[in-house]
Design a protein around this motif. Structure first.
Motif, mmCIF file in Angstrom:
data_model
loop_
_atom_site.group_PDB
_atom_site.id
_atom_site.type_symbol
_atom_site.label_atom_id
_atom_site.label_comp_id
_atom_site.label_asym_id
_atom_site.label_seq_id
_atom_site.Cartn_x
_atom_site.Cartn_y
_atom_site.Cartn_z
ATOM 1 N N LEU A 1 0.795 -1.056 0.010
ATOM 2 C CA LEU A 1 -0.079 0.025 -0.086
ATOM 3 C C LEU A 1 0.960 1.010 0.082
ATOM 4 O O LEU A 1 1.619 1.172 0.911
ATOM 5 N N CYS B 1 -3.899 6.271 -2.233
ATOM 6 C CA CYS B 1 -3.103 4.822 -1.871
ATOM 7 C C CYS B 1 -3.493 3.918 -2.958
ATOM 8 O O CYS B 1 -4.385 3.488 -3.283
ATOM 9 N N VAL C 1 -2.715 0.061 -4.222
ATOM 10 C CA VAL C 1 -2.642 -1.080 -3.698
ATOM 11 C C VAL C 1 -2.246 -2.180 -4.506
ATOM 12 O O VAL C 1 -2.732 -1.921 -5.709
ATOM 13 N N MET D 1 -11.441 -0.153 2.474
ATOM 14 C CA MET D 1 -10.436 0.729 2.683
ATOM 15 C C MET D 1 -10.517 1.674 3.587
ATOM 16 O O MET D 1 -11.763 2.357 3.443
ATOM 17 N N CYS E 1 -2.886 4.360 4.883
ATOM 18 C CA CYS E 1 -4.106 3.727 4.205
ATOM 19 C C CYS E 1 -4.179 2.198 4.910
ATOM 20 O O CYS E 1 -3.063 1.678 5.335
ATOM 21 N N GLY F 1 -0.115 0.997 4.938
ATOM 22 C CA GLY F 1 0.893 1.809 4.030
ATOM 23 C C GLY F 1 1.923 2.367 4.942
ATOM 24 O O GLY F 1 1.745 2.110 6.371
#
Length: 116
Positions: A4, A22, A24, A34, A95, A107
Motif C-alpha cells: 500500500l 493510496c 494497492v 479501505m 491507508c 501503508g
C-alpha cells in the motif's frame, strides 16, 4: 507481496485542500474495505474515513463535510479529498486494507502539515 503506497501529502495553508492517494498491489482490491487513518505526534492513531466494498462511506465526526473518501477498483486506488484543512488535521495519514478473516494491511503513511 502486498503493498500500500500513499502519496499526496505535504504542507498546506489553513483553509487549503489536499488529495491523498493510496495505490494497492498484491491483493484483490475490490474485496477489501479501505480506510484512512491518521496519527498526530503524541496521539493515538484514529480512523478518519472508510469505504466498504459496496462503496458506502463513513467518516469520523471531525472531518464530516470536509473530507471525501472514494475508490477506483480499476486503478486499485483509494483517495481522500481533504478540504477546509486546519491545524488539527496535521498528522501522518495511513491507508488500511481490511477484509474479514484476513490480516490488516497498512501503508507507510504520508505526512500532512497544515500551517501558515
Amino acid at each position: 507481496q502486498v503493498q500500500l503506497v500513499e502519496s499526496g501529502g505535504g504542507l498546506v495553508q489553513p483553509g487549503g485542500s489536499l488529495r491523498l492517494s493510496c495505490t494497492v498491489s498484491g491483493l484483490t482490491f475490490s474485496w477489501y474495505r479501505m480506510s484512512w487513518y491518521r496519527q498526530a505526534p503524541g496521539k493515538q492513531r484514529e480512523l478518519v474515513a472508510y469505504i466498504n466494498t459496496a462503496g458506502s462511506e463513513n467518516y469520523a465526526d471531525p472531518v464530516k463535510g470536509r473530507f471525501t473518501i472514494s475508490r477506483d477498483n480499476v486503478k486499485n486506488t483509494v483517495y481522500l479529498q481533504m478540504n477546509s484543512l486546519n491545524s488539527e488535521d496535521t498528522a501522518r495519514y495511513f491507508c488500511n486494507a481490511k477484509r474479514e478473516f484476513a490480516p490488516d494491511y497498512w501503508g507507510q503513511g504520508t505526512q500532512v502539515t497544515v500551517s501558515s
